[in-house]
Design an enzyme around this catalytic site. Structure first.
Site, PDB file in Angstrom:
ATOM      1  N   CYS A   2       0.818  -1.217   0.000  1.00  0.00           N
ATOM      2  CA  CYS A   2       0.000   0.000   0.000  1.00  0.00           C
ATOM      3  C   CYS A   2       0.855   1.273   0.000  1.00  0.00           C
ATOM      4  O   CYS A   2       1.985   1.267   0.485  1.00  0.00           O
ATOM      5  CB  CYS A   2      -0.865   0.033   1.249  1.00  0.00           C
ATOM      6  SG  CYS A   2      -1.898  -1.407   1.426  1.00  0.00           S
ATOM      7  N   ARG A  27       5.371  -0.207  -6.015  1.00  0.00           N
ATOM      8  CA  ARG A  27       5.327  -1.001  -4.779  1.00  0.00           C
ATOM      9  C   ARG A  27       4.350  -2.163  -4.864  1.00  0.00           C
ATOM     10  O   ARG A  27       4.394  -3.061  -4.038  1.00  0.00           O
ATOM     11  CB  ARG A  27       4.914  -0.096  -3.604  1.00  0.00           C
ATOM     12  CG  ARG A  27       5.925   0.979  -3.312  1.00  0.00           C
ATOM     13  CD  ARG A  27       5.368   1.968  -2.318  1.00  0.00           C
ATOM     14  NE  ARG A  27       5.200   1.377  -1.005  1.00  0.00           N
ATOM     15  CZ  ARG A  27       6.102   1.450  -0.035  1.00  0.00           C
ATOM     16  NH1 ARG A  27       7.218   2.083  -0.237  1.00  0.00           N
ATOM     17  NH2 ARG A  27       5.875   0.891   1.132  1.00  0.00           N
ATOM     18  N   TRP A  74      -3.126  -2.707  -1.453  1.00  0.00           N
ATOM     19  CA  TRP A  74      -2.794  -4.107  -1.743  1.00  0.00           C
ATOM     20  C   TRP A  74      -3.601  -4.914  -0.726  1.00  0.00           C
ATOM     21  O   TRP A  74      -3.341  -4.858   0.471  1.00  0.00           O
ATOM     22  CB  TRP A  74      -1.297  -4.335  -1.572  1.00  0.00           C
ATOM     23  CG  TRP A  74      -0.805  -5.646  -2.076  1.00  0.00           C
ATOM     24  CD1 TRP A  74      -0.405  -5.953  -3.344  1.00  0.00           C
ATOM     25  CD2 TRP A  74      -0.618  -6.842  -1.311  1.00  0.00           C
ATOM     26  NE1 TRP A  74       0.006  -7.264  -3.414  1.00  0.00           N
ATOM     27  CE2 TRP A  74      -0.123  -7.833  -2.183  1.00  0.00           C
ATOM     28  CE3 TRP A  74      -0.845  -7.192   0.027  1.00  0.00           C
ATOM     29  CZ2 TRP A  74       0.168  -9.130  -1.766  1.00  0.00           C
ATOM     30  CZ3 TRP A  74      -0.558  -8.480   0.440  1.00  0.00           C
ATOM     31  CH2 TRP A  74      -0.055  -9.431  -0.457  1.00  0.00           C
ATOM     32  N   ASN A 100      -2.072   2.521   5.786  1.00  0.00           N
ATOM     33  CA  ASN A 100      -1.162   1.413   5.458  1.00  0.00           C
ATOM     34  C   ASN A 100      -0.950   0.607   6.734  1.00  0.00           C
ATOM     35  O   ASN A 100      -0.819   1.194   7.811  1.00  0.00           O
ATOM     36  CB  ASN A 100       0.212   1.933   5.025  1.00  0.00           C
ATOM     37  CG  ASN A 100       0.188   2.494   3.631  1.00  0.00           C
ATOM     38  OD1 ASN A 100      -0.829   2.455   2.958  1.00  0.00           O
ATOM     39  ND2 ASN A 100       1.321   3.020   3.192  1.00  0.00           N
ATOM     40  N   GLY A 101      -0.853  -0.709   6.615  1.00  0.00           N
ATOM     41  CA  GLY A 101      -0.605  -1.533   7.803  1.00  0.00           C
ATOM     42  C   GLY A 101      -1.816  -2.390   8.108  1.00  0.00           C
ATOM     43  O   GLY A 101      -2.722  -2.537   7.274  1.00  0.00           O
ATOM     44  N   GLU A 481      20.151 -17.048  -5.905  1.00  0.00           N
ATOM     45  CA  GLU A 481      19.693 -15.705  -6.293  1.00  0.00           C
ATOM     46  C   GLU A 481      19.421 -15.643  -7.801  1.00  0.00           C
ATOM     47  O   GLU A 481      18.419 -15.058  -8.240  1.00  0.00           O
ATOM     48  CB  GLU A 481      20.743 -14.664  -5.871  1.00  0.00           C
ATOM     49  CG  GLU A 481      20.585 -13.278  -6.469  1.00  0.00           C
ATOM     50  CD  GLU A 481      19.259 -12.586  -6.157  1.00  0.00           C
ATOM     51  OE1 GLU A 481      18.467 -13.094  -5.349  1.00  0.00           O
ATOM     52  OE2 GLU A 481      19.000 -11.537  -6.787  1.00  0.00           O
ATOM     53  N   LYS A 485      15.854 -14.757  -9.615  1.00  0.00           N
ATOM     54  CA  LYS A 485      15.665 -13.710 -10.637  1.00  0.00           C
ATOM     55  C   LYS A 485      14.870 -14.262 -11.805  1.00  0.00           C
ATOM     56  O   LYS A 485      13.935 -13.649 -12.277  1.00  0.00           O
ATOM     57  CB  LYS A 485      17.013 -13.167 -11.156  1.00  0.00           C
ATOM     58  CG  LYS A 485      17.773 -12.255 -10.258  1.00  0.00           C
ATOM     59  CD  LYS A 485      17.158 -10.895 -10.020  1.00  0.00           C
ATOM     60  CE  LYS A 485      16.196 -10.860  -8.880  1.00  0.00           C
ATOM     61  NZ  LYS A 485      16.577 -10.863  -7.552  1.00  0.00           N
ATOM     62  N   GLU A 488      11.097 -15.126 -10.783  1.00  0.00           N
ATOM     63  CA  GLU A 488      10.159 -14.049 -10.459  1.00  0.00           C
ATOM     64  C   GLU A 488       9.773 -13.197 -11.656  1.00  0.00           C
ATOM     65  O   GLU A 488       8.643 -12.724 -11.727  1.00  0.00           O
ATOM     66  CB  GLU A 488      10.598 -13.207  -9.256  1.00  0.00           C
ATOM     67  CG  GLU A 488      11.805 -12.351  -9.415  1.00  0.00           C
ATOM     68  CD  GLU A 488      12.179 -11.605  -8.135  1.00  0.00           C
ATOM     69  OE1 GLU A 488      11.315 -11.290  -7.311  1.00  0.00           O
ATOM     70  OE2 GLU A 488      13.372 -11.310  -7.976  1.00  0.00           O
ATOM     71  N   HIS A 504      22.736 -36.437  -5.201  1.00  0.00           N
ATOM     72  CA  HIS A 504      21.861 -36.927  -4.134  1.00  0.00           C
ATOM     73  C   HIS A 504      20.385 -36.771  -4.479  1.00  0.00           C
ATOM     74  O   HIS A 504      19.530 -36.882  -3.608  1.00  0.00           O
ATOM     75  CB  HIS A 504      22.181 -36.192  -2.824  1.00  0.00           C
ATOM     76  CG  HIS A 504      23.582 -36.423  -2.354  1.00  0.00           C
ATOM     77  ND1 HIS A 504      24.013 -37.640  -1.877  1.00  0.00           N
ATOM     78  CD2 HIS A 504      24.672 -35.615  -2.341  1.00  0.00           C
ATOM     79  CE1 HIS A 504      25.298 -37.556  -1.561  1.00  0.00           C
ATOM     80  NE2 HIS A 504      25.718 -36.333  -1.842  1.00  0.00           N
ATOM     81  N   LYS A 603       6.867  -4.777  -4.354  1.00  0.00           N
ATOM     82  CA  LYS A 603       8.254  -4.385  -4.088  1.00  0.00           C
ATOM     83  C   LYS A 603       8.555  -4.428  -2.597  1.00  0.00           C
ATOM     84  O   LYS A 603       9.619  -4.843  -2.179  1.00  0.00           O
ATOM     85  CB  LYS A 603       8.482  -2.979  -4.643  1.00  0.00           C
ATOM     86  CG  LYS A 603       9.909  -2.457  -4.474  1.00  0.00           C
ATOM     87  CD  LYS A 603      10.878  -3.265  -5.293  1.00  0.00           C
ATOM     88  CE  LYS A 603      12.312  -2.875  -5.082  1.00  0.00           C
ATOM     89  NZ  LYS A 603      13.243  -3.883  -5.625  1.00  0.00           N
TER      90      LYS A 603
HETATM   91  O1  M6R Z   1      13.048  -5.040   1.036  1.00  0.00           O
HETATM   92  P1  M6R Z   1      13.664  -6.371   1.369  1.00  0.00           P
HETATM   93  O2  M6R Z   1      15.080  -6.478   0.925  1.00  0.00           O
HETATM   94  O3  M6R Z   1      13.508  -6.708   2.826  1.00  0.00           O
HETATM   95  O4  M6R Z   1      12.798  -7.397   0.557  1.00  0.00           O
HETATM   96  C1  M6R Z   1      12.982  -8.777   0.681  1.00  0.00           C
HETATM   97  C2  M6R Z   1      12.320  -9.526  -0.441  1.00  0.00           C
HETATM   98  O5  M6R Z   1      10.936  -9.295  -0.434  1.00  0.00           O
HETATM   99  C3  M6R Z   1      12.874  -9.116  -1.804  1.00  0.00           C
HETATM  100  O6  M6R Z   1      14.261  -9.294  -1.858  1.00  0.00           O
HETATM  101  C4  M6R Z   1      12.232  -9.968  -2.921  1.00  0.00           C
HETATM  102  O7  M6R Z   1      12.603 -11.297  -2.781  1.00  0.00           O
HETATM  103  C5  M6R Z   1      12.616  -9.419  -4.291  1.00  0.00           C
HETATM  104  N1  M6R Z   1      11.480  -9.401  -5.154  1.00  0.00           N
HETATM  105  C6  M6R Z   1      13.680 -10.225  -4.962  1.00  0.00           C
HETATM  106  O8  M6R Z   1      14.011  -9.790  -6.225  1.00  0.00           O
END
Ligand code: M6R
Length: 608
Positions: A2, A27, A74, A100-101, A481, A485, A488, A504, A603
């Site tokens: 939000c 966001r 959201w 928000n929250g 990682e 990428k 996602e 394994h 985000k």
């Molecule tokens: O803002 P943060 O670094 O705490 O966020 C953590 C994850 O939500 C964030 O890294 C998420 O996995 C990304 N979309 C990865 O690209």
């Protein structure tokens, strides 16, 4: 998730609110709305879906209203719909609230209010706030809001206007970030400074349990006892809060290409070459305690968790600390004891990730030293921790984190260097790390100059449905990682695995339709990686390797390769991830995905 933007001044409020909402779109949200007041009459407009839908609805409205509040939602309580979108109003349609929250006790409050005759229209937790304010309102909105806040448990950043009170906006913060923007005879509030970056670079960061009262002439910051506080105005660098693509086709691509700069910003002014050590001003208040800690626990989520996993290898190589890394949402529910010898380090781009905040609160209760590494200035994690370091990487708008990941790795190395030099790390070792860090920006530029070729290779792989990424030691988290990428932004299934585990289990997946990305630099485990690659080749698996030009055997055996410059092992992952960020990007592009805003993702993840 939000977002909030508010304006009180003399200009037309709606265009300013819409512009702010557009800047908050990155966001993640599913509906949007705004309320402005003209001649004591609120005009509330809401829509499902994009801010452009809301904008289209506002184009039929003629109003000179010069104050109002707006929100991107959201969904948490109640599905995405116009009724559930904010602002939420009281039954007299006088009080408008954006929030928000999460209000944890909203059900109890709702029953109480229903028993008193209030009629609920939405399924939101936020609506209770509007009715409570109405219940407490006599003639002073501040008092009514303060009495309401006393009744709320949970987290909130909220903004309130009342149709009968000209130009006044009341904002309260507990757990959800809010900044106040100071202009010339106009004032703003936003959940993210980016929303007001077109209008002012003067901001005040609200702390928990602070209230701001704005009108078109002046503002006050108060505590929840209604006492006025003196707070400093911060001047922020507008450029680093800009959300302009600067000629790139997407934010993610821009952010990938910004890495030479973001990495420079991570180490600028933070190394003392003559002593082979780093200097992290944000950690200085706790330096003495830091020198004596025995154990470091890194807590984080998503990409920040993978940099944390790499952090373990970094700290183990540079310091004598015992290091654990844990996903924040798991850590907070574990049974554990912590003592004064333990530091808990939270890594977070946004500084607002609810799981990471919950983990820190748990660690605080148990007495650990709390440290943070955050990109967004003044956010909840920066306020919750005893000390910390900022990434200074500028806004990261693409949902998939890229430049913050590499920035985190540089800062983890600098932290390791700082602590390591109090342990056994020698000047020569410290110096070689500094030399390596200083070369990174140019080395990254070299990799980026090869983007066209990376795109060509990526196209060849875009039709596969599954990928395995493998690596050893530092490159095991890199594999995880890189797989994140790809999944996602392209929605292709990908898994990051320690290469030694292939035999394994996962090797049974391998055939000509299941390619493997091997992160196999020229290092002490290269021969082991070569054996793993051989085993995959023997089962007709296709291999794309990330390696160095000196790793002749890896180059010979691979079907495709991305060559990256060689650096010391502790820094090599920073270079290895760059072509894999581009690989994921170009595959997602080939598949026509919405790269900056992948489906189902936000985000900043502010719910647990
Ligand atoms: O803002 P943060 O670094 O705490 O966020 C953590 C994850 O939500 C964030 O890294 C998420 O996995 C990304 N979309 C990865 O690209």
């Amino acid at each position: 998730m939000c977002g909030i933007i508010c304006y009180s001044g003399s200009k037309k409020a709606i265009p300013i609110l819409i512009n702010g909402l557009k800047k908050l779109e990155y966001r993640g949200y599913d509906s949007a709305g705004l309320s402005v007041i003209e001649d004591k009459t609120p005009i509330t407009i809401k829509s499902e879906g994009k801010v452009s839908n809301l904008e289209a609805k506002t184009s039929n409205i003629t109003t000179n209203a010069s104050y109002g509040i707006a929100h991107t939602r959201w969904a948490t309580h109640g599905r995405p719909s116009e009724i559930n979108a904010h602002p939420q109003l009281d039954n007299k349609n006088k009080i408008c609230v954006v929030h928000n929250g999460i209000i944890e006790n909203y059900k109890d409050l709702k029953y109480e209010l229903i028993n008193k005759g209030y009629i609920f229209i939405s399924d939101t937790d936020t609506e209770v706030i509007a009715h409570l304010i109405d219940m407490y309102f006599t003639d002073d909105l501040e008092i009514a809001v303060l009495k309401t806040v006393e009744r709320l448990s949970g987290t909130f950043g909220l903004a309130v206007i009342h149709a009968d009170i000209d130009h006044k906006i009341i904002i309260v913060k507990r757990g959800s970030p809010i900044v106040i923007g100071v202009g010339d005879n106009e004032f703003f509030a936003a959940s993210d400074p980016i929303a007001i970056s077109d209008y002012t670079n003067k901001i005040i960061v609200l702390n928990d349990d602070e209230m701001a009262v704005l009108n078109s002439k002046e503002y006050f910051i108060k505590n929840l006892r209604n006492e006025v506080l003196k707070k400093n105005i911060k001047i922020v660098d507008k450029d680093s809060y800009s959300n302009d693509k600067k000629g790139f086709e997407s934010f993610m691509l821009k952010e990938i290409f910004e890495q030479p700069i973001s990495i420079k910003n991570a180490f600028r002014g933070r190394i003392i070459e003559s002593e082979g050590v780093s200097k992290l001003g944000g950690l200085e208040p706790v330096l003495e305690r830091l020198k004596s800690i025995k154990k470091l626990i890194i807590v984080s989520c998503g990409t920040s968790f993978y940099s944390g996993k790499l952090g373990r290898y970094i700290f183990e190589s540079l310091t004598e600390l015992d290091v654990e890394v844990e996903i924040a949402s798991e850590f907070r529910y574990r049974k554990f004891t912590l003592d004064k010898d333990v530091a808990v380090l939270a890594l977070s781009q946004s500084g607002e990730t609810a799981d990471t905040i919950a983990a820190l609160k748990e660690a605080k209760r148990k007495g650990a030293l709390l440290l943070g590494m955050v990109n967004e200035v003044g956010t909840t994690i920066t306020q919750l921790t005893d000390a910390g370091v900022y990434n200074h990487a500028g806004s990261e708008i693409g949902v998939a984190s890229t430049k913050i990941y590499t920035s985190q790795l540089v800062l983890l190395t600098l932290m390791g260097l700082l602590i390591g030099r109090y342990h056994g790390l020698s000047f020569i070792e410290g110096k070689s790390i500094i030399d390596g860090i200083k070369k990174l920006p140019e080395q990254i530029k070299e990799i980026l100059s090869n983007a066209k070729n990376i795109q060509k290779v990526s196209k060849k792989y875009a039709h596969f449905r599954d990928f395995l990424y493998i690596g050893r030691l530092y490159n095991y988290p890199t594999a995880m990682e890189a797989a994140l990428k790809l999944k996602e932004i392209s929605y292709i299934h990908a898994e990051g695995y320690p290469a030694g585990e292939m035999k394994h289990g996962p090797i049974s997946l391998i055939d000509e339709n299941f390619p493997t990305v091997a992160i196999a630099p020229d290092d002490e485990v290269m021969d082991k990686m070569l054996s793993n690659i051989e085993q995959i080749k023997a089962r007709n698996g296709k291999i794309l390797s990330v390696t160095n030009s000196s790793a002749k055997k890896v180059i010979e055996i691979s079907d495709d390769i991305f060559i990256v410059p060689k650096t010391i092992p502790v820094l090599q992952p920073i270079l290895n991830i760059i072509p894999l960020q581009l690989f994921a990007y170009y595959i997602a592009k080939e598949k026509g995905r919405n790269i900056d805003k992948p489906r189902n993702l936000a985000k900043s993840v502010t719910v647990e």
